[in-house]
Design a protein around this motif. Structure first.
Motif, mmCIF file in Angstrom:
data_model
loop_
_atom_site.group_PDB
_atom_site.id
_atom_site.type_symbol
_atom_site.label_atom_id
_atom_site.label_comp_id
_atom_site.label_asym_id
_atom_site.label_seq_id
_atom_site.Cartn_x
_atom_site.Cartn_y
_atom_site.Cartn_z
ATOM 1 N N LEU A 117 0.916 -1.308 -0.114
ATOM 2 C CA LEU A 117 -0.122 0.007 0.007
ATOM 3 C C LEU A 117 0.947 1.316 0.025
ATOM 4 O O LEU A 117 0.606 2.268 -0.637
ATOM 5 C CB LEU A 117 -0.847 -0.093 1.224
ATOM 6 N N ARG A 118 1.864 1.246 0.895
ATOM 7 C CA ARG A 118 2.928 2.370 0.748
ATOM 8 C C ARG A 118 3.300 2.607 -0.555
ATOM 9 O O ARG A 118 3.821 3.780 -0.744
ATOM 10 C CB ARG A 118 3.792 2.298 1.855
ATOM 11 N N ILE A 119 3.984 1.619 -1.115
ATOM 12 C CA ILE A 119 4.474 1.637 -2.645
ATOM 13 C C ILE A 119 3.525 2.067 -3.542
ATOM 14 O O ILE A 119 3.933 2.927 -4.240
ATOM 15 C CB ILE A 119 5.158 0.247 -3.029
ATOM 16 N N MET A 120 2.404 1.612 -3.367
ATOM 17 C CA MET A 120 1.260 2.172 -4.497
ATOM 18 C C MET A 120 0.927 3.609 -3.943
ATOM 19 O O MET A 120 0.998 4.484 -5.121
ATOM 20 C CB MET A 120 0.028 1.404 -4.312
ATOM 21 N N ILE A 121 0.721 4.219 -3.093
ATOM 22 C CA ILE A 121 0.540 5.370 -2.848
ATOM 23 C C ILE A 121 1.823 6.516 -3.013
ATOM 24 O O ILE A 121 1.539 7.447 -3.498
ATOM 25 C CB ILE A 121 0.222 5.566 -1.015
ATOM 26 N N GLU A 122 3.221 5.952 -2.836
ATOM 27 C CA GLU A 122 4.074 6.790 -2.919
ATOM 28 C C GLU A 122 4.788 6.608 -4.507
ATOM 29 O O GLU A 122 5.492 7.644 -4.777
ATOM 30 C CB GLU A 122 5.406 6.531 -1.830
ATOM 31 N N GLU A 123 4.600 5.637 -5.132
ATOM 32 C CA GLU A 123 5.567 5.349 -6.252
ATOM 33 C C GLU A 123 4.545 5.390 -7.588
ATOM 34 O O GLU A 123 4.777 5.483 -8.614
ATOM 35 C CB GLU A 123 6.120 4.074 -6.142
ATOM 36 N N ALA A 124 3.323 4.876 -7.446
ATOM 37 C CA ALA A 124 2.482 4.687 -8.647
ATOM 38 C C ALA A 124 2.370 6.181 -9.301
ATOM 39 O O ALA A 124 2.036 7.181 -8.642
ATOM 40 C CB ALA A 124 1.048 4.256 -8.178
ATOM 41 N N PRO A 125 2.666 6.012 -10.730
ATOM 42 C CA PRO A 125 2.421 7.390 -11.576
ATOM 43 C C PRO A 125 1.018 7.660 -11.816
ATOM 44 O O PRO A 125 0.390 6.690 -11.991
ATOM 45 C CB PRO A 125 3.244 6.900 -12.710
ATOM 46 N N LEU A 126 0.705 8.822 -11.909
ATOM 47 C CA LEU A 126 -0.871 9.347 -12.339
ATOM 48 C C LEU A 126 -1.086 9.138 -13.703
ATOM 49 O O LEU A 126 -0.379 9.894 -14.502
ATOM 50 C CB LEU A 126 -0.989 10.740 -11.974
ATOM 51 N N SER A 127 -2.017 8.541 -14.099
ATOM 52 C CA SER A 127 -2.461 8.126 -15.441
ATOM 53 C C SER A 127 -3.714 8.856 -15.551
ATOM 54 O O SER A 127 -4.513 8.811 -14.565
ATOM 55 C CB SER A 127 -2.307 6.854 -16.055
ATOM 56 N N GLN A 128 -4.390 9.231 -16.793
ATOM 57 C CA GLN A 128 -5.642 9.412 -16.690
ATOM 58 C C GLN A 128 -6.476 8.303 -16.337
ATOM 59 O O GLN A 128 -7.832 8.640 -15.675
ATOM 60 C CB GLN A 128 -6.055 9.804 -18.200
#
Length: 206
Positions: A117-128
């Motif tokens: 969850l931390r990785i997804m919140i901190e690392e996931a790039p924003l796409s449309q």
């Protein structure tokens, strides 16, 4: 701003059961690899090895690990619908139990793997696609909360739309912070305090 969507788009949209199963294997393997090794060391080679497929097969579905992480976060959000919302007891005196159900649902949705969850919140790039998924989820969740507030006899708020948005944001953002923070207070303590806070707000007089 959203990242370059072309970098985050899956290369293959599964149209058959076998292809969908392979895509799910990649995502499941990636979740384990990211949680165990971190995002920087969670390479596509490790993901392919964990999924027991060739690196070439992985690249048929995803162009890079950013796209895989974005897909994981979209999957996480899509699974966050409040399935029990229409089955709650809304009789007089049940407001705290209703709030407890809302808070526990949010917590349970984030219990599986705090590190991922931390990785997804901190690392996931924003796409449309990710922004659209977040927006759709928030609208659905707010609508569910508003419907409950409108039907519960113990609720005393000035504006249902504002209250629904405030409660949804408060529960979601604090739950994310709690479950992603290794130094956060005990879940039981957090749950109890958040339930009391939201219940007092909803039961307050005009």
């Amino acid at each position: 701003m959203p990242a370059d969507d072309r970098r985050l788009q899956p290369r293959r949209k599964p149209s058959q059961v076998r292809a969908e199963l392979t895509r799910e294997r990649i995502l499941t393997a990636a979740a384990h690899v990211f949680a165990e090794h971190g995002y920087a060391a969670g390479t596509t080679n490790r993901i392919a090895e964990r999924a027991r497929i060739s690196i070439g097969s992985l690249y048929q579905y995803f162009p890079n690990k950013d796209a895989i992480l974005a897909a994981l976060l979209i999957q996480h959000i899509d699974r966050g619908a409040w399935a029990q919302a229409d089955r709650l007891d809304l009789s007089p005196g049940s407001l705290k139990a209703t709030v407890r159900a809302l808070v526990r649902d949010a917590i349970d949705h984030h219990r599986d793997d705090p590190r991922l969850l931390r990785i997804m919140i901190e690392e996931a790039p924003l796409s449309q696609e990710l922004l659209d998924t977040i927006d759709s989820h928030q609208k659905l969740r707010v609508a569910q909360v508003r419907d409950l507030l409108a039907r519960h006899p113990d609720v005393r708020v000035r504006d249902l739309d504002t209250a629904a948005n405030l409660i949804n944001f408060t529960v979601e953002i604090n739950t994310h912070r709690l479950m992603a923070d290794p130094h956060a207070p005990a879940v039981e303590t957090f749950e109890s305090e958040l339930i009391d806070m939201v219940t007092r707000y909803l039961a307050g007089s005009e």
